[in-house]
Design an enzyme around this catalytic site. Structure first.
Site, PDB file in Angstrom:
ATOM      1  N   HIS A   1      -0.599   7.639   1.491  1.00 24.91           N
ATOM      2  CA  HIS A   1      -1.898   8.238   1.839  1.00 24.91           C
ATOM      3  C   HIS A   1      -1.551   9.474   2.668  1.00 24.91           C
ATOM      4  CE1 HIS A   1      -6.263   7.791   3.298  1.00 24.91           C
ATOM      5  NE2 HIS A   1      -5.790   8.902   3.834  1.00 24.91           N
TER       6      HIS A   1
ATOM      7  N   HIS B   1     -17.330  -1.926   1.722  1.00 27.10           N
ATOM      8  CA  HIS B   1     -17.715  -2.337   3.081  1.00 27.10           C
ATOM      9  C   HIS B   1     -19.141  -2.860   2.991  1.00 27.10           C
ATOM     10  CE1 HIS B   1     -14.164  -0.527   4.913  1.00 27.10           C
ATOM     11  NE2 HIS B   1     -14.351   0.526   4.150  1.00 27.10           N
TER      12      HIS B   1
ATOM     13  N   ASP C   1      -9.418   3.315  -5.917  1.00 32.97           N
ATOM     14  CA  ASP C   1      -9.443   3.158  -4.458  1.00 32.97           C
ATOM     15  C   ASP C   1     -10.711   2.380  -4.064  1.00 32.97           C
ATOM     16  OD1 ASP C   1      -8.805   3.184  -1.792  1.00 32.97           O
ATOM     17  OD2 ASP C   1      -9.181   5.320  -1.488  1.00 32.97           O
TER      18      ASP C   1
HETATM   19  C1  NCD Z   1      -9.832   2.392   2.590  1.00 35.26           C
HETATM   20  C2  NCD Z   1     -10.362   1.042   3.058  1.00 35.26           C
HETATM   21  O1  NCD Z   1     -11.529   0.943   3.387  1.00 35.26           O
HETATM   22  O2  NCD Z   1      -9.595   0.073   3.019  1.00 35.26           O
HETATM   23  N1  NCD Z   1     -10.815   3.392   2.816  1.00 35.26           N
HETATM   24  C3  NCD Z   1     -10.925   4.572   2.180  1.00 35.26           C
HETATM   25  O3  NCD Z   1     -11.748   5.379   2.597  1.00 35.26           O
HETATM   26  N2  NCD Z   1     -10.193   4.893   1.127  1.00 35.26           N
HETATM   27  C4  NCD Z   1      -8.592   2.662   3.339  1.00 35.26           C
HETATM   28  C5  NCD Z   1      -7.804   3.749   2.724  1.00 35.26           C
HETATM   29  O4  NCD Z   1      -7.244   3.558   1.644  1.00 35.26           O
HETATM   30  O5  NCD Z   1      -7.719   4.818   3.325  1.00 35.26           O
HETATM   31 ZN    ZN Z   2      -7.127   2.993  -0.458  1.00 38.03          ZN
END
Ligand code: NCD
Ligand code: ZN
Length: 417
Positions: free
Chosen positions: A167, A299, A295
């Site tokens: 990252h 949440h 990705d």
């Molecule tokens: C990811 C997470 O919420 O686990 N969030 C994101 O914005 N991509 C963490 C990450 O991969 O940076």
């Molecule tokens: Zn991620």
């Protein structure tokens, strides 16, 4: 037994062309030259296209530790809906997967609950032997409560693993929210592109200081900027073993969408500009992007309600193939490139033996898709509880997903050993 016959099938062959006929699956394996098994169930694929199931090399299913956000069972149901037959799950669990014990415990949960095939990434620095995981993940910036790995430790991590995913945002380049008074939605301004370029310089420096043959394979995760594309061209032209991954939100959405919509589109790295989108679309067509991940980072809706406290991350799994097929529909990519971006290249990069192509002897990981412009979107599955693409009209639907020869995959297998 996972025997299945797909009649009237039109499948995407390794040469990027479609082939017509009957697809015979025996014990979860494609047997293109065998006659159908008499007692095998038959699925009529008339009117559909059969493509390799997508391999999503970057998901966050949140189990163990944050099951309330989604969990393996629900996350892999979302994968099936998106035509994804393999997920490689990231290690930023609570606590992170940074030891052999924690890796073993997470593996056990996936073995019990995953409906698609899976592999696991571990978190650097990692205590354990160098096998049994897809990659060691480096976070150069804090993300969703995870501390960042200092650039000073980069070389050490590069020396310890065969494959490293990174990252690339340098935390020291971030700006405080207080620097943007009157702009409550400033996430993209707080994490500027300069933080990306300085992370890339640190990565190049550390990797370059290791003798060529001793370097790991490197995957640049979620490429979002034109600068990363230029960097990928640069290191690839030197023959470095570096691969580029991007995600649909980086070519479908921009920072203007984030400012308009708010925390639901708060993500790391942040959404960028239209010029970046244009550069990415061209990189999807001709390189240097090698594969597409989601990705997928769900949440809870209540966590995403407030801009300042909202964690970063957006869901993506259930829209994977429809979003990529839109690139085919618009003529931006052809089927051969579709094959590379969704399955073939990720299988090669992470060494997923027997996966990623529709070919004699390969595992039967398949998605059946059909062109149905205007068809309603299926019901939401992800624990995130929202669709980041509410205005998108898709031209293609995922009709069925087959994992190891089983329709709607009953049990996944581990693909990285
Ligand atoms: C990811 C997470 O919420 O686990 N969030 C994101 O914005 N991509 C963490 C990450 O991969 O940076
Ligand atoms: Zn991620």
């Amino acid at each position: 037994m996972a025997d299945l016959t797909l009649k009237n099938a039109r499948w995407l062959a390794p040469d990027g062309r479609f082939q017509d006929g009957t697809l015979v699956i025996r014990e979860g394996v494609l047997r293109l030259s065998e006659p159908p098994h008499e007692r095998a169930p038959v699925l009529d694929a008339a009117g559909m296209r059969v493509v390799p199931g997508a391999i999503d090399s970057h998901t966050h299913l949140r189990e163990p530790g944050q099951e309330q956000k989604e969990g393996i069972e629900r996350g892999t149901r979302a994968a099936l809906a998106g035509g994804v037959t393999t997920v490689l799950d990231m290690p930023n669990n609570a606590p992170p997967i940074d030891s052999e014990e924690r890796l073993a415990a997470k593996r056990k949960l996936f073995a019990q609950r995953s409906r698609v095939n899976y592999g696991l990434h571990v978190q650097a620095p990692y205590q354990g032997a160098g096998r049994g995981y897809a990659s060691a993940k480096i976070y150069l910036a804090r993300s969703s409560a995870l501390p960042a790995l200092g650039p000073g430790s980069l070389q050490e991590v590069f020396r310890a693993h065969r494959c490293v995913t990174v990252h690339a945002e340098d935390e020291s380049g971030f700006l405080p929210a207080s620097g943007f008074p009157g702009q409550p939605r400033s996430h993209h301004l707080q994490r500027p592109r300069a933080a990306v370029t300085s992370a890339l310089a640190a990565v190049e420096n550390a990797l370059g200081s290791i003798p060529f043959k001793e370097r790991p394979r490197l995957v640049l995760c979620h490429v979002s900027t034109a600068e990363e594309l230029a960097w990928l061209e640069h290191v690839k032209s030197m023959g470095w073993d570096v691969w580029g991954e991007t995600c649909p939100h980086y070519w479908r959405l921009t920072e203007d969408d984030y400012v308009r919509v708010g925390p639901q589109l708060k993500v790391n790295p942040p959404l960028r500009t239209q010029a970046d989108v244009d550069a990415l679309l061209s990189a999807l067509a001709v390189g240097p992007i090698d594969f597409i991940s989601t990705d997928h980072a769900p949440h809870l809706p209540q966590e995403k309600a407030d801009e300042a406290s909202a964690p970063s991350g957006i869901p993506g799994l259930e829209w994977y193939l429809p979003l990529v097929l839109e690139l085919v529909e618009s003529g931006r990519i052809g089927w051969s490139r579709f094959l590379e971006l969704t399955s073939r290249n990720a299988a090669r990069c992470f060494g997923l033996a027997g996966r990623g192509l529709i070919k004699e002897g390969m595992r039967a990981d398949l998605a059946l898709v059909s062109r149905r412009p205007g068809a309603p979107k299926p019901a939401l599955i992800t624990g995130a509880g929202y669709d980041p693409y509410p205005d998108a009209a898709f031209s293609w639907c995922v009709e069925r997903t087959i994992v190891n020869g089983r329709i709607e995959g009953q049990a996944g297998e581990e693909v990285v050993t």
